[in-house]
Scaffold this motif. Structure first.
Motif, PDB file in Angstrom:
ATOM      1  N   THR A  70      40.456  -4.564  43.125  1.00  0.00           N
ATOM      2  CA  THR A  70      40.294  -5.464  41.987  1.00  0.00           C
ATOM      3  C   THR A  70      39.713  -4.671  40.820  1.00  0.00           C
ATOM      4  O   THR A  70      38.795  -3.876  41.014  1.00  0.00           O
TER       5      THR A  70
ATOM      6  N   SER B 163      31.924 -19.283  35.745  1.00  0.00           N
ATOM      7  CA  SER B 163      32.868 -19.503  36.841  1.00  0.00           C
ATOM      8  C   SER B 163      33.503 -20.885  36.747  1.00  0.00           C
ATOM      9  O   SER B 163      32.947 -21.811  36.158  1.00  0.00           O
TER      10      SER B 163
ATOM     11  N   ASP C 127      39.582 -14.001  40.818  1.00  0.00           N
ATOM     12  CA  ASP C 127      39.504 -15.127  41.735  1.00  0.00           C
ATOM     13  C   ASP C 127      38.760 -14.672  42.984  1.00  0.00           C
ATOM     14  O   ASP C 127      39.299 -13.932  43.808  1.00  0.00           O
TER      15      ASP C 127
ATOM     16  N   GLY D 128      44.371 -12.819  36.491  1.00  0.00           N
ATOM     17  CA  GLY D 128      43.593 -11.587  36.638  1.00  0.00           C
ATOM     18  C   GLY D 128      44.211 -10.447  35.862  1.00  0.00           C
ATOM     19  O   GLY D 128      43.532  -9.770  35.071  1.00  0.00           O
TER      20      GLY D 128
ATOM     21  N   THR E 224      47.534 -20.757  36.596  1.00  0.00           N
ATOM     22  CA  THR E 224      47.733 -19.856  37.724  1.00  0.00           C
ATOM     23  C   THR E 224      48.567 -18.666  37.260  1.00  0.00           C
ATOM     24  O   THR E 224      48.681 -17.674  37.961  1.00  0.00           O
TER      25      THR E 224
ATOM     26  N   SER F 214      35.652 -23.615  39.361  1.00  0.00           N
ATOM     27  CA  SER F 214      36.154 -23.867  40.711  1.00  0.00           C
ATOM     28  C   SER F 214      37.669 -24.013  40.644  1.00  0.00           C
ATOM     29  O   SER F 214      38.231 -24.443  39.652  1.00  0.00           O
ATOM     30  N   PHE F 215      38.300 -23.630  41.711  1.00  0.00           N
ATOM     31  CA  PHE F 215      39.751 -23.532  41.675  1.00  0.00           C
ATOM     32  C   PHE F 215      40.275 -23.721  43.081  1.00  0.00           C
ATOM     33  O   PHE F 215      39.962 -22.947  43.974  1.00  0.00           O
TER      34      PHE F 215
ATOM     35  N   LYS G 181      37.897 -21.149  46.501  1.00  0.00           N
ATOM     36  CA  LYS G 181      38.245 -20.140  45.501  1.00  0.00           C
ATOM     37  C   LYS G 181      37.428 -20.413  44.238  1.00  0.00           C
ATOM     38  O   LYS G 181      37.327 -21.558  43.785  1.00  0.00           O
TER      39      LYS G 181
ATOM     40  N   THR H  19      38.968 -11.342  34.745  1.00  0.00           N
ATOM     41  CA  THR H  19      38.826 -12.643  35.379  1.00  0.00           C
ATOM     42  C   THR H  19      39.287 -12.477  36.821  1.00  0.00           C
ATOM     43  O   THR H  19      40.379 -11.992  37.069  1.00  0.00           O
TER      44      THR H  19
ATOM     45  N   ARG I  27      35.950 -15.441  46.402  1.00  0.00           N
ATOM     46  CA  ARG I  27      35.849 -16.401  47.493  1.00  0.00           C
ATOM     47  C   ARG I  27      34.366 -16.679  47.762  1.00  0.00           C
ATOM     48  O   ARG I  27      33.560 -15.743  47.846  1.00  0.00           O
TER      49      ARG I  27
ATOM     50  N   ARG J 270      36.870 -18.917  40.313  1.00  0.00           N
ATOM     51  CA  ARG J 270      37.339 -17.976  39.290  1.00  0.00           C
ATOM     52  C   ARG J 270      36.150 -17.530  38.455  1.00  0.00           C
ATOM     53  O   ARG J 270      35.456 -18.349  37.875  1.00  0.00           O
TER      54      ARG J 270
ATOM     55  N   ALA K 149      43.557 -23.803  45.438  1.00  0.00           N
ATOM     56  CA  ALA K 149      44.969 -23.423  45.396  1.00  0.00           C
ATOM     57  C   ALA K 149      45.827 -24.661  45.520  1.00  0.00           C
ATOM     58  O   ALA K 149      45.519 -25.559  46.298  1.00  0.00           O
TER      59      ALA K 149
END
Lengths: 372, 229
Positions: A323, A356, A239, A217, A200, A358-359, A273, A237, A241, A275, A361
Motif C-alpha cells: 500500500t 475515516s 481502505d 486508493g 468505490t 466507515s465503508f 472496512k 486514501t 480493516r 476508509r 462492501a
C-alpha cells in the motif's frame, strides 16, 4: 459492468470521455465545475444526444451511434437525481414518489415502504413539496428515482445546493443506499470529501476529458488530482480493516498495509472496512526508528519515488507493504535525509489528524443483473 | 325581475353563445399555445401573426371573412351543411364561432405565458421516470399550465359576451337566435324610448366583465398558492 464512451461538441467545448465501472459499485465523476461531468451524465440518461458514442449496462446497449441504437430516456430505466431535485410542485410527496413506480416494469426490487424507511420519508408523505427543506427535497428525489426500479442511478451533484449541515443530513442515506442496495451509481461531484465517502471507483475529469480512472486508493495518489483539489488535500486514501479497540488508549486499531494505525472512530465492528485518509501535509518522515514521541502512529516502509511538487517541497511516496502513502517534505529535508527510492523510512502521523469513513462492501449480487 | 323578457333572452343567449365559443376553442388554443411555445419551425412567425390577427383587424372584416368561408356557399360552410347538417349562418352556433375567433388570441396568449413558466426540467425528470410524450403532457405540463388555461378561458368567456362586430356581420341580429347582449344594447339605442333598457343592458355587461376579471384573478391566486409559488 457499465461502459461509457461519449464524444460531443458544443460550440468551443468538446467532450471526449470514456470509462468502465465494475458493477455493482459507485463511480464518482470528479472534476472542477464546467469540465463536462453533467453533460456526460445527461448523455448517459439520454437527455442529450452524443455526436458519437456507446453506453451499455451489462448486456443492454442503451446507445450505440454506430449501430444506430438510441433508446429514449423514458425506456432506458435509468434513475436520475438532479441537483435541484425537480420535484413536481402540483403533487404531494407521496404522489411524487409513486410517479416513477407506477410506470416501472412489473418486477420490482424496492417497494414504497422499503424506500420510505431507507430514506426516512415516512413522516413526509402527505406534505406538499414546497414545504420541504433542501435536504428533505433531495431525499424525496432519490426515493422517487429508486422507485422507478432503475438499472442504474445517476446523481448529478445532489448535495451541491445544500449547506454543510444539510449535506451531513443526506450523506448517511447515500451511504446506506450504496451498502444495502446493489444498484450501480454514477455520482457527479466537485467535492472530494463526498467522493471519498461514497465512491468505490473514481473517474477524474478535466476540460471535457476523462484524465484517469481507478479505485479510490489509486486515484487519491494520482498526479492529476492536485490540480483539482489543491496541494493541501493531496494524500493517500486507504481502505483499512478494523482490528479492534486499543484498551489503554481508547483508540481504534486499523490495519493498513503491513502496519497499523490508531485513530478515533466510533461504533465500528471488528473486521469492518474503514476508509482512512492520510493527507501528505500531515505526514512526517524519519530515516531512523523514532522513539520517545507522542505520535501514536508509526508506519515502517520503503521510499518508492520522490517527485517535485512545487518550488519548496517534494512528494515522497512510501510503500508500507503493498500500500502506498504519500508525504510532503521540504526540498531541504529531501537533501539532508538523502531521501531516494529504496531507502527504508518511518512515516509518522498524529491520530487526531486522521479522518475515516466507515465503508461496507456492497453485496456480491448486483440487482441489475438479477433483474435482467 | 326587472329585466324584460327580451332582455333576459339576450342575457341567457349571450351566456350560451360564450360558453359554446369557449368549449369550441379551448382544445385548439391549448394545442396552438403548445406549438407556438415549444416548437420552432418554418412559418412559426406567420402562424403566430395569424392567431393574433383578430386583435388588430376590424371585427367587421373578421365577420366578412367568416361569411366567405362558412357561408352557405362558402367552401367550409357548404361542406358542414352537406356532411354534418350544421348550419352556421343566422344561428347561435354561428355566433359562437364568430366570438370564438375574436377571443382566440386572448386565450392563446394567457396559455402561452403560463406554459413559458413551466420548468422544462420537470418534464425531463418525468421522462427519466418512464413517462412518454403524451403521458408527460397530461400529467406534468397540462396541470402546471392550468392557471393559464383557466385565466384564458375566463377572459375569453368575458370577451365573448361582448363581441359585437363579427357577430352582427356573420350571423346578423335575430332576436332569440343571434341577438346577444351587445346587439340587444345596440338595438335598444336605435329604438325610440329604449334608453333605460340600454342602460340596464350596459350595467349587466359591466357586471359580467368585472366579475369575469375578478374570478380569473382569484383562480390564478388559488392555483399559485396550491403550487407554493
Amino acid at each position: 459492468m457499465l461502459s461509457v464512451t461519449v464524444k460531443k461538441r458544443r460550440g468551443s467545448f468538446a467532450l471526449d470521455a470514456s470509462f468502465e465501472l465494475p458493477t455493482p459499485g459507485v463511480v464518482a465523476l470528479f472534476g472542477r465545475s464546467g469540465c463536462g461531468k453533467s453533460t456526460l451524465v445527461n448523455v448517459i440518461a439520454g437527455l442529450l444526444d452524443a455526436d458519437a458514442g456507446r453506453v451499455a449496462l451489462d448486456d443492454t446497449v442503451l446507445l450505440d451511434t454506430e449501430r444506430r441504437i438510441d433508446v429514449p430516456p423514458e425506456r432506458r430505466r435509468i434513475g436520475y437525481v438532479f441537483q435541484d431535485a425537480r420535484l413536481f410542485p402540483h403533487l404531494s410527496v407521496a404522489a411524487n414518489l409513486k410517479y416513477g413506480e407506477r410506470r416501472a416494469p412489473a418486477r420490482r426490487y424496492v417497494s414504497l415502504d422499503g424506500v420510505a424507511s431507507l430514506l426516512g420519508l415516512g413522516s413526509l408523505m402527505d406534505r406538499r413539496t414546497h414545504e420541504l427543506s433542501g435536504g428533505e427535497r433531495q431525499r424525496v428525489a432519490i426515493g422517487r428515482a429508486l422507485l422507478s426500479q432503475p438499472r442504474l442511478l445517476l446523481l448529478d451533484e445532489p448535495l451541491a445546493s445544500l449547506d454543510a449541515a444539510r449535506r451531513e443530513e443526506v450523506l448517511p442515506y447515500l451511504e446506506t443506499l450504496r451498502d444495502q442496495l446493489a444498484i450501480p451509481m454514477v455520482y457527479v461531484s466537485h467535492n472530494f470529501d463526498e467522493v471519498l465517502r461514497l465512491a468505490t471507483y473514481v473517474v477524474l475529469m478535466g476540460s471535457g476529458k476523462t484524465m484517469a480512472q481507478g479505485g479510490v486508493g489509486d486515484m487519491s495518489l494520482n498526479a492529476g488530482l492536485r490540480s483539482i483539489v489543491g496541494a493541501d488535500a493531496v494524500g493517500a486514501t486507504i481502505d483499512g480493516r478494523v482490528l479492534g479497540m486499543d484498551a489503554s488508549s481508547g483508540l481504534m486499531r486499523v490495519q493498513v498495509g503491513h502496519g497499523e494505525l490508531k485513530l478515533q472512530a466510533a461504533n465500528i465492528t471488528v473486521g469492518a472496512k474503514l476508509r482512512v485518509q492520510l493527507l501528505a501535509r500531515d505526514l512526517i518522515v524519519a530515516t531512523q526508528a523514532p522513539q520517545h514521541l507522542s505520535v501514536r502512529n508509526i508506519l515502517a516502509g520503503v521510499v518508492t519515488t520522490v517527485t517535485s511538487d512545487d518550488a519548496e517541497s517534494d512528494l515522497v511516496a512510501i510503500d508500507i507493504g503493498g500500500t502506498l502513502i504519500m508525504a510532503r517534505v521540504t526540498k531541504a529535508a529531501t537533501r539532508e535525509l538523502a531521501l531516494a527510492a529504496g531507502l527504508p523510512v518511518w512515516a509518522l502521523v498524529k491520530s487526531v489528524s486522521l479522518r475515516s469513513h466507515s465503508f461496507t462492501a456492497p453485496p456480491a449480487i448486483s440487482i441489475a443483473s438479477r433483474d435482467a | 325581475m326587472w329585466l324584460s323578457s327580451s332582455e333576459g333572452e339576450a342575457l341567457s343567449l349571450s351566456l350560451s353563445v360564450a360558453a359554446r365559443s369557449v368549449v369550441l376553442s379551448l382544445p385548439l388554443a391549448i394545442l396552438l399555445a403548445w406549438v407556438l411555445t415549444r416548437r420552432r419551425f418554418l412559418g412559426h412567425s406567420l402562424l403566430d401573426a395569424f392567431v393574433h390577427l383578430p386583435l388588430v383587424l376590424p371585427p367587421v372584416v373578421v365577420g366578412y371573412l367568416l361569411l366567405l368561408l362558412f357561408g352557405t356557399r362558402g367552401p367550409i360552410g357548404s361542406w358542414l351543411e352537406r356532411v354534418l347538417g350544421v348550419e352556421l349562418i343566422f344561428t347561435r352556433n354561428g355566433a359562437a364561432l364568430a366570438t370564438a375567433v375574436m377571443s382566440f388570441p386572448l386565450m392563446v396568449r394567457a396559455m402561452r405565458i403560463s406554459l413559458e413558466n413551466v420548468d422544462r426540467g420537470l418534464e425531463e425528470a418525468a421522462r427519466t421516470l418512464g413517462a412518454g410524450a403524451i403521458d408527460r403532457f397530461a400529467t406534468i405540463t397540462l396541470p402546471l399550465m392550468l392557471p393559464g388555461i383557466l385565466a384564458g378561458a375566463i377572459t375569453a368567456f368575458s370577451a365573448a359576451l361582448g363581441e359585437f362586430g363579427a357577430v352582427i356581420t356573420f350571423v346578423s341580429n335575430i332576436p332569440g337566435e343571434t341577438r346577444t347582449l351587445p346587439l340587444a344594447l345596440y338595438t335598444a339605442l336605435q329604438t325610440p324610448g329604449g334608453d333605460t333598457a340600454a342602460a340596464r343592458l350596459a350595467c349587466i355587461s359591466l357586471a359580467l366583465g368585472l366579475g369575469g376579471l375578478l374570478l380569473s384573478e382569484w383562480f390564478a391566486r388559488r392555483v399559485r398558492l396550491l403550487l407554493g409559488r
